[in-house]
Design a protein around this motif. Structure first.
Motif, PDB file in Angstrom:
ATOM      1  N   MET A   1      58.702 -16.811  73.840  1.00 15.04           N
ATOM      2  CA  MET A   1      57.812 -15.840  74.464  1.00 15.04           C
ATOM      3  C   MET A   1      56.806 -15.365  73.443  1.00 15.04           C
ATOM      4  SD  MET A   1      60.401 -13.484  76.586  1.00 15.04           S
ATOM      5  CE  MET A   1      59.244 -12.889  77.781  1.00 15.04           C
ATOM      6  N   HIS A   2      55.595 -15.201  73.925  1.00 16.58           N
ATOM      7  CA  HIS A   2      54.529 -14.816  72.994  1.00 16.58           C
ATOM      8  C   HIS A   2      53.841 -13.530  73.462  1.00 16.58           C
ATOM      9  CE1 HIS A   2      51.431 -15.536  69.980  1.00 16.58           C
ATOM     10  NE2 HIS A   2      50.560 -15.148  70.893  1.00 16.58           N
ATOM     11  N   PHE A   3      53.626 -12.629  72.556  1.00 23.88           N
ATOM     12  CA  PHE A   3      52.907 -11.386  72.870  1.00 23.88           C
ATOM     13  C   PHE A   3      51.829 -11.160  71.812  1.00 23.88           C
ATOM     14  CE2 PHE A   3      57.249 -10.982  74.349  1.00 23.88           C
ATOM     15  CZ  PHE A   3      57.103 -10.470  75.630  1.00 23.88           C
ATOM     16  N   GLU A   4      50.730 -10.562  72.245  1.00 18.16           N
ATOM     17  CA  GLU A   4      49.652 -10.273  71.289  1.00 18.16           C
ATOM     18  C   GLU A   4      49.184  -8.833  71.440  1.00 18.16           C
ATOM     19  OE1 GLU A   4      47.577 -14.634  71.459  1.00 18.16           O
ATOM     20  OE2 GLU A   4      46.246 -12.884  71.414  1.00 18.16           O
ATOM     21  N   TYR A   5      48.882  -8.214  70.346  1.00 20.59           N
ATOM     22  CA  TYR A   5      48.368  -6.837  70.381  1.00 20.59           C
ATOM     23  C   TYR A   5      47.180  -6.730  69.449  1.00 20.59           C
ATOM     24  CZ  TYR A   5      53.043  -6.234  72.254  1.00 20.59           C
ATOM     25  OH  TYR A   5      54.175  -6.373  72.998  1.00 20.59           O
ATOM     26  N   LYS A   6      46.180  -5.988  69.871  1.00 20.59           N
ATOM     27  CA  LYS A   6      45.007  -5.751  69.019  1.00 20.59           C
ATOM     28  C   LYS A   6      45.129  -4.360  68.388  1.00 20.59           C
ATOM     29  CE  LYS A   6      41.630  -8.905  70.843  1.00 20.59           C
ATOM     30  NZ  LYS A   6      42.412 -10.011  70.264  1.00 20.59           N
ATOM     31  N   ILE A   7      44.807  -4.265  67.119  1.00 21.64           N
ATOM     32  CA  ILE A   7      44.938  -2.989  66.418  1.00 21.64           C
ATOM     33  C   ILE A   7      43.569  -2.603  65.843  1.00 21.64           C
ATOM     34  CG2 ILE A   7      46.185  -1.735  64.580  1.00 21.64           C
ATOM     35  CD1 ILE A   7      48.109  -2.930  66.619  1.00 21.64           C
ATOM     36  N   GLU A   8      43.182  -1.359  66.077  1.00 22.02           N
ATOM     37  CA  GLU A   8      41.920  -0.851  65.533  1.00 22.02           C
ATOM     38  C   GLU A   8      42.169  -0.079  64.242  1.00 22.02           C
ATOM     39  OE1 GLU A   8      38.547  -0.979  66.049  1.00 22.02           O
ATOM     40  OE2 GLU A   8      39.235  -2.642  67.334  1.00 22.02           O
ATOM     41  N   GLY A   9      41.387  -0.385  63.209  1.00 17.46           N
ATOM     42  CA  GLY A   9      41.508   0.356  61.952  1.00 17.46           C
ATOM     43  C   GLY A   9      41.147   1.818  62.181  1.00 17.46           C
ATOM     44  N   GLY A  10      41.872   2.718  61.577  1.00 18.10           N
ATOM     45  CA  GLY A  10      41.554   4.146  61.676  1.00 18.10           C
ATOM     46  C   GLY A  10      42.087   4.833  62.920  1.00 18.10           C
ATOM     47  N   ASP A  11      42.642   4.082  63.854  1.00 21.39           N
ATOM     48  CA  ASP A  11      43.130   4.702  65.096  1.00 21.39           C
ATOM     49  C   ASP A  11      44.602   5.090  64.948  1.00 21.39           C
ATOM     50  OD1 ASP A  11      43.576   5.579  67.613  1.00 21.39           O
ATOM     51  OD2 ASP A  11      43.102   3.704  68.648  1.00 21.39           O
ATOM     52  N   PHE A  12      44.826   6.162  64.212  1.00 18.00           N
ATOM     53  CA  PHE A  12      46.207   6.576  63.927  1.00 18.00           C
ATOM     54  C   PHE A  12      46.939   7.062  65.176  1.00 18.00           C
ATOM     55  CE2 PHE A  12      44.419   6.658  59.705  1.00 18.00           C
ATOM     56  CZ  PHE A  12      45.449   6.131  58.950  1.00 18.00           C
ATOM     57  N   THR A  13      46.160   7.555  66.150  1.00 14.53           N
ATOM     58  CA  THR A  13      46.828   8.087  67.349  1.00 14.53           C
ATOM     59  C   THR A  13      47.584   7.000  68.106  1.00 14.53           C
ATOM     60  OG1 THR A  13      44.740   7.826  68.511  1.00 14.53           O
ATOM     61  CG2 THR A  13      45.300  10.055  67.789  1.00 14.53           C
ATOM     62  N   ARG A  14      47.109   5.752  67.979  1.00 14.64           N
ATOM     63  CA  ARG A  14      47.772   4.681  68.725  1.00 14.64           C
ATOM     64  C   ARG A  14      48.708   3.831  67.856  1.00 14.64           C
ATOM     65  NH1 ARG A  14      46.069   3.298  73.672  1.00 14.64           N
ATOM     66  NH2 ARG A  14      46.433   1.097  73.306  1.00 14.64           N
ATOM     67  N   ALA A  15      48.787   4.172  66.570  1.00 15.91           N
ATOM     68  CA  ALA A  15      49.682   3.399  65.696  1.00 15.91           C
ATOM     69  C   ALA A  15      51.102   3.569  66.202  1.00 15.91           C
ATOM     70  CB  ALA A  15      49.569   3.905  64.262  1.00 15.91           C
ATOM     71  N   GLY A  16      51.807   2.482  66.391  1.00 14.81           N
ATOM     72  CA  GLY A  16      53.180   2.567  66.898  1.00 14.81           C
ATOM     73  C   GLY A  16      53.289   2.037  68.311  1.00 14.81           C
ATOM     74  N   ASN A  17      52.143   1.827  68.970  1.00 11.81           N
ATOM     75  CA  ASN A  17      52.187   1.330  70.353  1.00 11.81           C
ATOM     76  C   ASN A  17      52.781  -0.072  70.443  1.00 11.81           C
ATOM     77  OD1 ASN A  17      51.048   3.616  71.305  1.00 11.81           O
ATOM     78  ND2 ASN A  17      49.431   2.589  72.469  1.00 11.81           N
ATOM     79  N   ALA A  18      52.318  -0.957  69.547  1.00  8.08           N
ATOM     80  CA  ALA A  18      52.821  -2.334  69.581  1.00  8.08           C
ATOM     81  C   ALA A  18      54.319  -2.343  69.308  1.00  8.08           C
ATOM     82  CB  ALA A  18      52.076  -3.192  68.564  1.00  8.08           C
TER      83      ALA A  18
END
Lengths: 138, 461
Positions: A1-18
């Motif tokens: 199974m494969h999953f992909e997540y995009k991460i934005e630099g500086g977006d600390f509020t969403r860090a941890g979502n993946a």
């Protein structure tokens, strides 16, 4: 199974979502809680590294019945001295990042500690790649 | 490995349930569905928090209790009451009046649950100081939280504090004390007056213990009514009866309120109440986003036990009244030790630890990982078709929950009202058939004109 997540630099509020989503997936796959914990800790640290240091990045997760493979690729400043970066407590985080409670210099060593296979590649001015594997049946 | 027996105190009365789905929408573990016009409980997911009980507009969800007359099966009957019981009543109804009424109702003795708090406090602090215990240590006081962690956060099970709650320690003390007075074990009936459903479930199928010392449970709302009813017959002397010393210490009095435990612990501690707040916090804790905390006091109800589902008094007033009791207690000499619990310190201390608590994850799609992966792939594909608006018309709380039910053979894709429309448009489903499907979920009555679907007087109970 494969999953992909995009991460934005500086977006600390969403860090941890993946890591939260991967955690849910692994629980549904009946993976041992101890294994899940190692995966999630490694992944969360990696996610925060991208947010704190890079411009943006991608996380690829591949799960089979043997292992969980995580590839974290970022576009960013890269790491000039990997050996130094792997030392406990060494950090290049800015004072602002430290104020937010991150950047204690524990990220990379902690990722390595929680993985069964760990490899890091980095090119200054281009970005960093982390290859992490955690075995399911150990 | 995991025990299959999972006792629930919550029962849905099929004759009263109108399948309105209020319960399904608030359940923090998605343990409810609507089928055949009635709510149905997925027993392995339910944590007995009672959120469904709070919102049911028709009182169809009941919390089991032992028949009051069961107390007469025992020669010596002890009412074990939480300190918040006295906080249910207005200021003029004193703790002594409540005790007098309980004695009149047939109990030989009234003991407050928090009598053992001073002993437990010491044990908790040495438990936390022990470096071999995973940090943060999570209090095992609230049984709904113990279950929440078992089913939803299995990796945090090792953080649960393996010490008995005050209820069990006080029961042990009562039994021992009475046995010494020559009363035999089978003559003693300890009845716990409970403010919550989870405590009942914990007594009927204890976690980490063989069996509970408590003979039965009586719901607090029943006692509330009995006390108010008996009050008129109570003499002035009985109202002011000072037979029972206010023997709780300050920390005992407020132990079951938010921050009651956390404030007594050495080190960095946090107190969180409300099951949704706790789920949010535990998600972060599981990711190790939160560190350096020594102790977590987690209580499923808002304002902890003062907000228990079986309480009647306003929870904020209950908290205020207990703080007033602390204030009124200030000058009492015997504070905390009017009882003889300290005489049994050694006996009790050795019995405070409990055995291992095991995870019972409810999230797995299959025991076999390869099969679980196939099911997950299928449920992910289904999510591409489902509308993702979580309307609940299929009888499941979210589209994701429906997809997971489908791959586990508990529902069908045609349960989704949006997909029914699509299938009707492409002539894959006859409108009569889709109507029958909806009738199967919501019941035939749901489609009839009825201005009294929910009796307005029952809406606010």
């Amino acid at each position: 199974m494969h999953f992909e997540y995009k991460i934005e630099g500086g977006d600390f509020t969403r860090a941890g979502n993946a890591s939260s989503q991967v955690k849910r997936t692994l629980k549904q796959l009946n993976v041992d809680p101890k294994v899940i914990k190692r995966v999630v800790v490694a992944l969360y640290e990696g996610e925060v590294n991208i947010v704190a240091h890079a411009y943006h990045g991608e996380i690829h997760i591949d799960i089979d019945t043997e292992k969980i493979k995580m590839t974290l690729i970022d576009k960013g400043p890269g790491i000039p001295n990997i050996e130094q970066a792997m030392e406990m407590g060494f950090s290049t985080a800015t004072p602002e990042v430290r104020e937010m409670g991150f950047g204690a210099g524990m990220g990379l060593p902690n990722i390595k500690k929680n993985s069964d296979k760990f490899r890091i590649e980095s090119e200054v001015g281009v970005g960093t790649k982390l290859f992490i594997e955690v075995y399911i049946n150990q | 490995m995991e025990s299959k027996v999972f006792h629930h105190a919550l029962t849905i009365r099929q004759d009263v349930c109108i399948g309105c789905s209020h319960c399904m929408r608030v359940c923090p573990t998605e343990a409810l569905r609507v089928k055949n016009g009635k709510a149905e409980l997925y027993e392995n997911k339910c944590i007995d928090c009672g959120e469904c009980f709070r919102v049911c507009p028709t009182n169809a969800i009941i919390i089991e209790q032992d028949d009051f007359s069961k107390i007469y099966n025992y020669n010596y009957r002890v009412a074990l009451v939480p300190s918040i019981l006295t906080g249910q009543f207005s200021d003029e109804i004193t703790a002594s009046a409540v005790t007098s009424i309980l004695l009149k109702l047939g109990f030989n003795e009234v003991v407050e649950v928090e009598t053992s708090v001073e002993l437990l406090k010491e044990e908790i602090n040495s438990y936390i100081a022990n470096k071999s215990h995973s940090k943060p240590v999570i209090s095992s006081f609230c049984p709904a939280i113990v279950r929440l962690i078992q089913v939803k956060f299995p990796s945090l099970v090792e953080n649960l504090m393996l010490l008995k709650p005050p209820l069990d320690i006080t029961s042990l003390y009562i039994k021992k004390k009475l046995q010494e007075r020559g009363i035999s074990d089978n003559e003693i009936g300890i009845f716990y007056i409970t403010p919550c459903a989870a405590k009942i479930a914990a007594i009927k199928s204890p976690v980490g213990e063989e069996k509970s010392e408590v003979a039965g449970v009586i719901n607090m709302n029943l006692i509330y009514n009995k006390v108010l009813k008996s009050l008129v017959h109570l003499s002035e002397t009985e109202k002011g009866l000072s037979g029972r010393k206010d023997c709780l210490t300050d920390s005992g009095l407020i132990w079951s309120l938010t921050n009651g435990e956390a404030s007594q612990v050495k080190g960095r501690s946090l107190a969180i109440d409300g099951v949704y707040n706790i789920v949010e916090f535990l998600e972060k804790l599981e990711n190790e986003e939160i560190s350096d905390i020594d102790f977590l006091e987690l209580r499923a109800c808002d304002e902890s036990c003062a907000g228990g589902v079986l309480t009647t008094g306003n929870r904020f007033l209950t908290v205020e009244r207990l703080h007033k009791r602390v204030e009124a207690n200030k000058d009492r000499e015997l504070k905390g030790f009017g009882n003889r619990i300290l005489d049994y310190k050694d006996f009790l201390k050795s019995r405070i630890p409990i055995g291992e608590i095991k995870p019972r994850s409810m999230m797995k799609l299959d025991e076999d990982m390869a099969k679980a992966m196939k099911k997950m792939e299928r449920s992910n594909r289904l999510m591409c078709f489902l509308p993702g608006i979580d309307c609940g018309s299929c009888g499941a709380p979210t589209c994701q929950a429906l997809a997971e039910d489908i791959v586990q053979g508990k529902a069908a894709i045609s349960h989704c009202i949006f997909l029914q429309k699509t299938m009707e448009q492409t002539h894959k489903l006859h409108p009569d058939h889709s109507f029958r499907i909806m009738e199967k979920i919501w019941g035939k009555d749901r489609f009839e004109k009825n201005c009294n679907k929910i009796d307005k007087s029952k809406r606010y109970h």
